[in-house]
Design an enzyme around this catalytic site. Structure first.
Site, short mmCIF file in Angstrom:
data_model
loop_
_atom_site.label_atom_id
_atom_site.label_comp_id
_atom_site.label_asym_id
_atom_site.label_seq_id
_atom_site.Cartn_x
_atom_site.Cartn_y
_atom_site.Cartn_z
CG ASN A 34 11.11 1.01 -19.65
OD1 ASN A 34 10.18 1.18 -19.27
ND2 ASN A 34 12.41 1.90 -19.65
CG HIS A 121 14.67 10.72 -22.79
ND1 HIS A 121 15.85 10.68 -22.91
CD2 HIS A 121 14.09 9.81 -21.98
CE1 HIS A 121 16.30 9.73 -21.79
NE2 HIS A 121 14.95 9.27 -21.23
CD GLU A 167 9.82 10.71 -25.73
OE1 GLU A 167 9.34 9.67 -25.00
OE2 GLU A 167 10.56 11.46 -25.04
CB SER A 171 9.30 7.43 -21.22
OG SER A 171 9.62 8.78 -21.02
CG ASP A 196 13.20 8.34 -28.81
OD1 ASP A 196 12.83 7.24 -28.55
OD2 ASP A 196 13.79 8.86 -27.76
CG HIS A 199 8.84 4.14 -23.81
ND1 HIS A 199 9.24 3.30 -22.66
CD2 HIS A 199 9.69 5.13 -23.71
CE1 HIS A 199 10.07 4.11 -22.15
NE2 HIS A 199 10.58 5.06 -22.66
CE LYS A 227 13.36 3.06 -22.90
NZ LYS A 227 14.63 3.19 -23.00
#
Length: 376
Positions: A34, A121, A167, A171, A196, A199, A227
């Site tokens: 990542n 997640h 998120e 992901s 979140d 990413h 990441k």
């Protein structure tokens, strides 16, 4: 049956289903990590590391933050991160998993509702499992369905605080949450929107601040530091009262050894780099768009969304065989199987990192296209 026999039998069952995990060394072109900006091994962070050593920043913390583990580097990072991400306060945790455990085991109270996207997640699920609030899922990225789930909860007598959890970039799917619609939903329901940004940090938003930056609603965000930022740890950003509550009540914070002050110094350097080196984010965006262009041209994959490009294979065994074949060709790409993704959707997860060039991206998707032709 002995414990060893029972555990061994469980591992054998995983192997039969092509789901046995093994640690594998990194080798070949990086399409697995990542490290979206390529910062983890960069001269930028190496220079920051040398400077931290020169000014005497310790490598270890020696204890929890509430004992002797607190260090000026932690506090400086938290002040700078709060300013960078537009929050009243921030809290630096040892990792994103630990941070999500802290959030959901501590902030939602008994009688509250945690209303979450079905694909959030595993760390958020662990936090909710430890918490006292009721939890309900809504279908992925479906705001209308989320409204209905909330209405159903209220029809059964639910009157507590609502926490909407998503998120910003997913992901494994690589798709984006409809944050503007979710923010409007949260405002209308006086809910807290928890985003979140693991990413998205470094890749999306002004100067890499994330997709939730400047949303007009009560907001709590998580920015992982391992990441796009290339270091380790996690930053929880939100209202001061929420951060102070975590400091006083979150067991994953209170009873954990503090993250390294040395790492905090490196995260500070990464955040400064996002502010003064816009080419880092621009290069990530350029790689992302090139990847989707090549995925569409060579593999017929759908339209661009993020730096994560899933190539759905389906069966677990076929997925792992294709991943192994690509690894032998020099591409470090990993197969993702259930339970990380839903059954029947095992996939190659192409992560477009800062450690590959445009020609590497083209070569990878050509190799995947060749595989697809060979399977037909």
């Amino acid at each position: 049956m002995t414990v060893a026999a029972r555990l061994g039998g469980g591992l054998e069952a995983l192997a039969v289903r092509h789901r046995l995990r093994r640690l594998a060394p990194r080798r070949g072109l990086d399409f697995a990590s990542n490290d979206y900006l390529g910062l983890s091994g960069s001269a930028l962070l190496q220079d920051a590391a040398r400077q931290a050593v020169d000014r005497g920043v310790p490598v270890g913390s020696g204890g929890s933050r509430l004992l002797r583990g607190n260090h000026p580097e932690h506090e400086a990072l938290e002040e700078e991160a709060a300013g960078f991400f537009g929050a009243e306060a921030a809290l630096y945790m040892g990792g994103g998993f630990q941070a999500n455990q802290a959030i959901f085991s501590t902030l939602p109270a008994a009688g509250d509702l945690v209303l979450h996207d079905a694909l959030i997640h595993a760390s958020a699920h662990e936090g909710m499992r430890l918490g006292r609030a009721e939890t309900r899922a809504f279908p992925h990225n479906d705001v209308a369905a989320a409204r209905q789930v909330l209405s159903d909860w209220r029809s059964t007598g639910g009157i507590g605080q609502v926490w909407i959890v998503v998120e910003s970039v997913y992901s494994m799917e690589g798709d984006l949450a409809p944050l503007a619609d979710l923010a409007a939903f949260a405002r209308a329901e006086n809910a807290v929107l928890v985003v979140d940004e693991a990413h998205a940090t470094g890749v999306f938003g002004p100067q890499g601040r994330g997709r939730a930056h400047d949303l007009d609603t009560e907001l709590l965000t998580l920015h992982t530091c391992g990441k796009g930022l290339g270091v380790s740890g996690g930053l929880i950003c939100g209202a001061r009262v929420m951060i102070d509550t975590l400091i006083n009540r979150a067991r994953p914070f209170i009873f954990a050894t503090a993250p390294s002050p040395f790492d905090a110094a490196l995260v500070r350097a990464a955040l400064r780099a996002l502010e003064v080196r816009p080419e880092l984010q621009q290069a990530a965006q350029d790689r992302m768009h090139h990847a989707w262009s090549e995925a569409q041209r060579l593999c017929g994959t759908g339209g661009p969304t993020s730096q994560i490009v899933p190539v759905i294979i389906g069966p677990d065994g076929a997925t792992m065989n294709r991943a192994q074949d690509l690894q032998t060709q020099g591409f470090d790409i990993r197969g993702i199987r259930p339970p990380t993704v839903p059954r029947g959707t095992a996939r190659l997860r192409v992560s477009v990192t800062g450690n590959v060039r445009a020609e590497d991206i083209t070569a990878l998707f050509q190799a995947i296209a060749d595989q697809q032709m060979g399977a037909e």
